[in-house]
Design a protein around this motif. Structure first.
Motif, short mmCIF file in Angstrom:
data_model
loop_
_atom_site.label_atom_id
_atom_site.label_comp_id
_atom_site.label_asym_id
_atom_site.label_seq_id
_atom_site.Cartn_x
_atom_site.Cartn_y
_atom_site.Cartn_z
N SER A 111 65.43 -4.96 47.75
CA SER A 111 64.63 -4.93 48.96
C SER A 111 65.15 -3.84 49.88
O SER A 111 66.35 -3.78 50.16
N ILE A 112 64.24 -2.99 50.34
CA ILE A 112 64.61 -1.87 51.21
C ILE A 112 63.89 -2.02 52.55
O ILE A 112 62.65 -2.10 52.59
N ALA A 113 64.65 -2.04 53.63
CA ALA A 113 64.12 -2.05 55.00
C ALA A 113 63.07 -3.14 55.21
O ALA A 113 62.03 -2.91 55.84
N THR A 114 63.36 -4.32 54.68
CA THR A 114 62.40 -5.43 54.78
C THR A 114 63.03 -6.70 55.32
O THR A 114 62.41 -7.43 56.10
N LEU A 138 70.07 -6.53 45.45
CA LEU A 138 70.38 -5.29 46.16
C LEU A 138 69.54 -5.19 47.42
O LEU A 138 68.31 -5.29 47.37
N ILE A 139 70.21 -4.99 48.54
CA ILE A 139 69.53 -4.83 49.82
C ILE A 139 69.95 -3.51 50.46
O ILE A 139 71.13 -3.15 50.43
N LEU A 140 68.99 -2.81 51.05
CA LEU A 140 69.28 -1.75 52.00
C LEU A 140 68.46 -2.07 53.23
O LEU A 140 67.25 -2.28 53.14
N ASP A 141 69.13 -2.16 54.37
CA ASP A 141 68.40 -2.52 55.58
C ASP A 141 69.01 -1.82 56.79
O ASP A 141 70.09 -1.23 56.72
N LEU A 142 68.29 -1.90 57.90
CA LEU A 142 68.75 -1.26 59.13
C LEU A 142 69.85 -2.08 59.78
O LEU A 142 69.87 -3.32 59.67
N VAL A 143 70.76 -1.40 60.45
CA VAL A 143 71.90 -2.07 61.07
C VAL A 143 72.01 -1.65 62.53
O VAL A 143 71.70 -0.51 62.90
N LYS A 144 72.44 -2.57 63.36
CA LYS A 144 72.68 -2.29 64.77
C LYS A 144 74.13 -1.88 64.95
O LYS A 144 75.04 -2.56 64.47
N LEU A 192 70.64 -6.74 62.45
CA LEU A 192 71.98 -7.31 62.42
C LEU A 192 73.02 -6.21 62.66
O LEU A 192 72.81 -5.06 62.27
N THR A 193 74.14 -6.58 63.26
CA THR A 193 75.31 -5.71 63.25
C THR A 193 76.01 -5.90 61.90
O THR A 193 75.71 -6.84 61.16
N ARG A 194 76.96 -5.04 61.61
CA ARG A 194 77.71 -5.19 60.36
C ARG A 194 78.45 -6.53 60.33
O ARG A 194 78.47 -7.20 59.29
N SER A 195 79.02 -6.92 61.43
CA SER A 195 79.75 -8.20 61.49
C SER A 195 78.82 -9.38 61.24
O SER A 195 79.16 -10.32 60.50
N GLN A 196 77.65 -9.34 61.85
CA GLN A 196 76.68 -10.42 61.64
C GLN A 196 76.21 -10.46 60.20
O GLN A 196 76.06 -11.54 59.61
N ALA A 197 75.98 -9.29 59.61
CA ALA A 197 75.55 -9.23 58.22
C ALA A 197 76.59 -9.85 57.30
O ALA A 197 76.27 -10.64 56.41
N LYS A 198 77.85 -9.49 57.51
CA LYS A 198 78.92 -10.04 56.68
C LYS A 198 78.98 -11.56 56.80
O LYS A 198 79.12 -12.27 55.80
N GLN A 199 78.86 -12.05 58.01
CA GLN A 199 78.95 -13.49 58.23
C GLN A 199 77.82 -14.23 57.51
O GLN A 199 78.04 -15.26 56.85
N ILE A 200 76.61 -13.70 57.62
CA ILE A 200 75.45 -14.37 57.03
C ILE A 200 75.47 -14.29 55.50
O ILE A 200 75.30 -15.31 54.81
N TYR A 201 75.68 -13.11 54.96
CA TYR A 201 75.59 -12.95 53.51
C TYR A 201 76.75 -13.61 52.78
O TYR A 201 76.55 -14.24 51.73
N LEU A 202 77.95 -13.49 53.31
CA LEU A 202 79.09 -14.08 52.61
C LEU A 202 79.05 -15.61 52.64
O LEU A 202 79.62 -16.27 51.76
N ARG A 217 72.11 2.31 58.32
CA ARG A 217 71.77 1.41 57.22
C ARG A 217 73.01 0.65 56.76
O ARG A 217 74.13 1.13 56.88
N TYR A 218 72.77 -0.55 56.20
CA TYR A 218 73.82 -1.26 55.49
C TYR A 218 73.25 -1.69 54.14
O TYR A 218 72.03 -1.80 53.97
N SER A 219 74.14 -1.91 53.19
CA SER A 219 73.70 -2.39 51.88
C SER A 219 74.43 -3.69 51.55
O SER A 219 75.53 -3.95 52.03
N VAL A 220 73.77 -4.48 50.73
CA VAL A 220 74.37 -5.68 50.16
C VAL A 220 74.19 -5.60 48.65
O VAL A 220 73.08 -5.37 48.16
N VAL A 221 75.26 -5.79 47.92
CA VAL A 221 75.20 -5.86 46.46
C VAL A 221 75.86 -7.16 46.04
O VAL A 221 77.04 -7.41 46.35
N TRP A 222 75.11 -8.00 45.35
CA TRP A 222 75.62 -9.31 44.92
C TRP A 222 75.22 -9.57 43.48
O TRP A 222 74.07 -9.33 43.10
#
Length: 229
Positions: A111-114, A138-144, A192-202, A217-222
């Motif tokens: 998912s990209i920018a969604t 795999l995620i690529l999305d916008l980051v604050k 999301l900020t990077r910190s918020q993204a880490k908290q939610i995804y992990l 941008r930030y990415s998530v790979v899981w």
């Protein structure tokens, strides 16, 4: 997400689909990065928020079958027109939150920018269910931006952005029409900020790798555990 907001997002992207395409943007800059994260061979891949199908077509070169879903009928119409030489892509107009995810079906979901439009607490369990064991998300999305590290990163990104805009797109700024459409769409976006993204995804995806990139941008790979069932 309210029905009113969903309708607005659909209408925004129906308008965006008609904009003149550009050779380079902040999303396709990372296409090669995302492709490198895919499993070696994929039978089936899901592309969430496929837009005009640019990334879907790249995925179709790496998989037997790509299912590409987008909320915007106009996006799907353009994607189908531009993908006639890719019979292994199934484009669908759908709200992904209402879509019926099959169980352990996909080798990869991208998912990209969604996902900033979606409630992750609803989406992520569906993703986990739909991936095969060993499958990749795999995620690529916008980051604050937050903190001094992001401020420094932004300071590097701005001149590089302008340079690539000029080299790749032959102009420093988008067209006035594109600026107006994207500004209207962005008025309701929240990132999301990077910190918020880490908290939610992990919390949901054990072992997920969350990375902050240039160009906001930030990415998530899981990878889903092979022991999962």
């Amino acid at each position: 997400m309210s029905d009113q907001l969903t309708q607005k997002i659909q209408q925004d992207f129906d308008r965006i689909a008609l904009l003149q395409p550009v050779q380079w943007n902040h999303n396709n800059h990372y296409h090669s990065f995302l492709l490198k994260q895919l499993p070696p061979h994929c039978e089936k891949i899901l592309d969430i928020g496929c837009g005009t199908g640019v990334f879907s077509r790249l995925l179709a070169q790496r998989a037997d079958q790509v299912t590409a879903v987008d909320l915007s009928p106009k996006m799907i119409e353009v994607a189908q027109q531009q993908s006639q030489s890719y019979p292994n892509i199934d484009f669908q107009v759908a709200d992904i939150l209402q879509w019926q995810f099959p169980v352990e079906y996909f080798d990869a979901i991208a998912s990209i920018a969604t996902v900033h439009h979606l409630p992750l607490e609803v989406l992520l369990p569906k993703i986990q269910t739909a991936l095969k064991p060993g499958g990749k998300f795999l995620i690529l999305d916008l980051v604050k931006s937050e903190g001094i590290q992001d401020i420094l990163s932004d300071a590097v990104a701005v001149p590089l952005h302008l340079t690539l805009q000029l080299l790749k797109n032959k102009r420093l700024r988008p067209t006035p029409e594109a600026i107006a459409v994207w500004q209207e769409h962005g008025s309701t976006d929240k990132y999301l900020t990077r910190s918020q993204a880490k908290q939610i995804y992990l919390k949901s995806l054990t072992g997920a790798k969350i990375t902050k990139h240039l160009f906001w941008r930030y990415s998530v790979v899981w990878e889903k555990s092979l022991a999962a069932s």
